[in-house]
Design a protein around this motif. Structure first.
Motif, PDB file in Angstrom:
ATOM      1  N   GLY A 149       0.797  -1.215   0.000  1.00 23.77           N
ATOM      2  CA  GLY A 149       0.000   0.000   0.000  1.00 23.77           C
ATOM      3  C   GLY A 149       0.827   1.259   0.000  1.00 23.77           C
ATOM      4  N   CYS A 150       2.130   1.125  -0.268  1.00 26.54           N
ATOM      5  CA  CYS A 150       3.009   2.287  -0.275  1.00 26.54           C
ATOM      6  C   CYS A 150       3.034   2.925  -1.652  1.00 26.54           C
ATOM      7  N   SER A 151       3.018   4.238  -1.684  1.00 29.32           N
ATOM      8  CA  SER A 151       3.015   4.975  -2.942  1.00 29.32           C
ATOM      9  C   SER A 151       4.421   5.417  -3.307  1.00 29.32           C
ATOM     10  N   SER A 152       4.703   5.333  -4.598  1.00 21.22           N
ATOM     11  CA  SER A 152       5.996   5.810  -5.086  1.00 21.22           C
ATOM     12  C   SER A 152       5.999   7.325  -5.118  1.00 21.22           C
ATOM     13  N   SER A 153       7.156   7.869  -5.409  1.00 20.32           N
ATOM     14  CA  SER A 153       7.206   9.294  -5.718  1.00 20.32           C
ATOM     15  C   SER A 153       6.566   9.517  -7.079  1.00 20.32           C
ATOM     16  N   SER A 154       6.198  10.727  -7.384  1.00 20.62           N
ATOM     17  CA  SER A 154       5.485  11.032  -8.617  1.00 20.62           C
ATOM     18  C   SER A 154       6.413  10.875  -9.823  1.00 20.62           C
ATOM     19  N   SER A 155       5.828  10.356 -10.908  1.00 24.04           N
ATOM     20  CA  SER A 155       6.572  10.224 -12.163  1.00 24.04           C
ATOM     21  C   SER A 155       6.829  11.601 -12.761  1.00 24.04           C
ATOM     22  N   GLN A 156       7.555  11.588 -13.865  1.00 25.07           N
ATOM     23  CA  GLN A 156       7.712  12.840 -14.600  1.00 25.07           C
ATOM     24  C   GLN A 156       6.352  13.290 -15.132  1.00 25.07           C
TER      25      GLN A 156
END
Length: 397
Positions: A149-156
């Motif tokens: 349930g962890c979110s990545s950092s935002s893509s480009q």
């Protein structure tokens, strides 16, 4: 000898009760987050296994945490039951793949933005699928979600620009939508500003069309976008008769040939003057230059006309009797043709042998063109043809 020292008072103090730990935030969290652990004890001094001495600590790393309480006498309790902190990893930062142009016209297919496979997705426009097809101008990015349930950092960010399309033009008909082969009509486009492009490939505000079919037009704006096609304009063409030829069909008869359909009508001219006859065959009793055109009526409002035939110079026979029967002698077909320059009514015709015996009788109500008689089967020989009317009495051998 013995001696006794002064007595020493020894006191054994009890240990403080082992404290408990309360997690003020979840003890399992994603990397970059934290939890808070609080020691529960009436005492105010604590010794955590991390080295901290405050009642509450902030924890950002995984592992087991325990705490001891220190009372006012300096006695230290036994350690608390350990509290396990779990830090789950984040997904790698996704990279958005772009398929298709990011600048497009509103009536064209949008690009597809996609990322690698993960447990979940959260796009900046609220979508939660692996790929999206944005149809609005804007900047698009995505975060992926792993099994924890962890979110990545935002893509480009991917910028998308949707260009407006011009209004749909309309087609105005200048002329008829149904006409004869070889003719044409004009279609004119209107509505909006730009360049009109027709389904024929022409680029103009109006076109001349001569073929049957369905015609549409689109408007191209300055930004390069096309409108949707206009409602179609259907054009129909009707058959034009084949150019006739003129042949001689008898001594005084001219015939329009090539197309023998009975529905055709004709316009004959002699030396440029229109004749009253409208049939395929006419009696040419006057010398002159003849020409003919064929007419095909398709409706009350549309008649198609052929090209004029080649001119035919014709002169009827001169110095012959008023009525001619031919061929003479009659061939094996036993067919005898009658023609005259003038029109006769109520003709009585008798076929006689040389002894004037009547072999066959015929009645012709009106003789104004070539007329055919079928003769009986007779031996070879010479016979007489007696022709009578109110204005004619003749015998031909």
């Amino acid at each position: 000898c013995t001696a006794t020292s002064e007595a020493i008072q020894v006191s054994v103090r009890p240990l403080p009760a082992a404290p408990t730990i309360t997690a003020l935030r979840p003890a399992t969290f994603c990397q970059g987050d934290f939890t808070q652990l609080q020691a529960n004890s009436p005492h105010t001094t604590f010794r955590w296994n991390s080295g901290a001495t405050t009642r509450m600590i902030e924890v950002r790393n995984g592992g087991e945490h325990s705490v001891r309480a220190v009372d006012g006498t300096g006695c230290i309790s036994n350690p608390s039951s350990p509290t396990r902190v779990v830090v789950n990893p984040l997904p790698e930062r996704p990279i958005v793949q772009v398929s298709g142009g990011t600048t497009f016209c509103a009536n064209e297919s949008p690009p597809t933005l996609s990322v690698g496979e993960e447990w979940g997705y959260l796009w900046s426009n609220g979508s939660s699928t692996q790929r999206i097809t944005p149809k609005a101008t804007g900047s698009y990015s995505v975060r992926t979600i792993n099994q924890f349930g962890c979110s990545s950092s935002s893509s480009q960010s991917v910028g998308v620009t949707v260009l407006p399309v011009p209004t749909i033009p309309i087609i105005e008909l200048i002329g008829l939508d149904t006409f004869c082969e070889g003719d044409s009509t004009t279609l004119r486009a209107s509505g909006g500003s730009g360049t009109f492009e027709w389904s024929t490939g022409a680029r103009a505000s109006s076109i001349k069309v001569a073929e049957k079919g369905s015609y549409t037009v689109r408007l191209r704006a300055a930004n390069g976008c096309f409108s949707d096609p206009s409602p179609p304009r259907v054009i129909d063409t009707k058959e034009k008769p084949i150019r006739p030829t003129i042949s001689q069909a008898g001594l005084y008869m001219l015939e329009a040939g090539t197309d023998l359909r009975p529905e055709l009508r004709y316009e004959w001219r002699r030396s440029g003057i229109v004749l009253p006859q409208a049939d395929r065959r006419i009696k040419a009793a006057t010398p002159g230059t003849y020409a003919v055109r064929a007419y095909l009526v398709h409706s009350l409002t549309l008649t198609c006309v052929s090209d004029a035939s080649e001119d035919r110079v014709f002169s009827p026979l001169e110095g012959v009797s008023q009525l001619i029967a031919y061929p003479n002698p009659v061939g094996s077909e036993r067919r005898l043709y009658l023609e005259s320059l003038t029109t006769f009514e109520n003709l009585t015709i008798q076929l006689l042998d040389l002894n004037t015996k009547v072999l066959q009788s015929y009645f012709i109500p009106r003789l104004d063109e070539q007329y055919s008689l079928e003769l009986p089967i007779l031996p070879r020989g010479v016979y007489l043809l007696k022709i009578q009317s109110a204005t004619l009495n003749t015998v031909q051998k």
